[in-house]
Write an enzyme that holds these catalytic residues in place. Structure first.
Site, PDB file in Angstrom:
ATOM      1  N   HIS A  70       0.826  -1.207   0.000  1.00 40.34           N
ATOM      2  CA  HIS A  70       0.000   0.000   0.000  1.00 40.34           C
ATOM      3  C   HIS A  70       0.859   1.255   0.000  1.00 40.34           C
ATOM      4  O   HIS A  70       0.549   2.217  -0.686  1.00 40.34           O
ATOM      5  CB  HIS A  70      -0.941   0.003   1.202  1.00 40.34           C
ATOM      6  N   ASP A  71       1.936   1.270   0.753  1.00 39.46           N
ATOM      7  CA  ASP A  71       2.782   2.458   0.818  1.00 39.46           C
ATOM      8  C   ASP A  71       3.578   2.660  -0.458  1.00 39.46           C
ATOM      9  O   ASP A  71       3.813   3.789  -0.871  1.00 39.46           O
ATOM     10  CB  ASP A  71       3.740   2.382   1.999  1.00 39.46           C
TER      11      ASP A  71
END
Length: 77
Positions: A70-71
């Site tokens: 996600h990051d």
């Protein structure tokens, strides 16, 4: 009908392959933090913490992998 399913299948596979071959400019490397945090070995601290948490909570590994994706992949430009 079978021909259109085959075309859709090949298109889906090609889409997946093209997405997996993207460029990554993260330049991750072992020892990146050596000498940057006084005398602390940051990578060893993180490793020991994750191992300790893994033995108390087995969901930590998938959670960290999910966080990594996600990051990193949301902000790719």
């Amino acid at each position: 009908m079978a021909n259109s399913k085959a075309v859709a299948f090949v298109a889906a596979i090609m889409f997946i392959i093209l997405n997996l071959t993207g460029h990554c400019y993260g330049d991750l490397q072992f020892g990146f933090y050596n000498g940057k945090c006084q005398s602390s070995d940051v990578e060893d601290i993180v490793r020991r913490t994750v191992v300790a948490k893994f033995f108390s909570d087995k969901t930590i590994a998938p959670a960290l992998i999910r966080m990594q994706f996600h990051d990193c992949f949301v902000n790719v430009s």
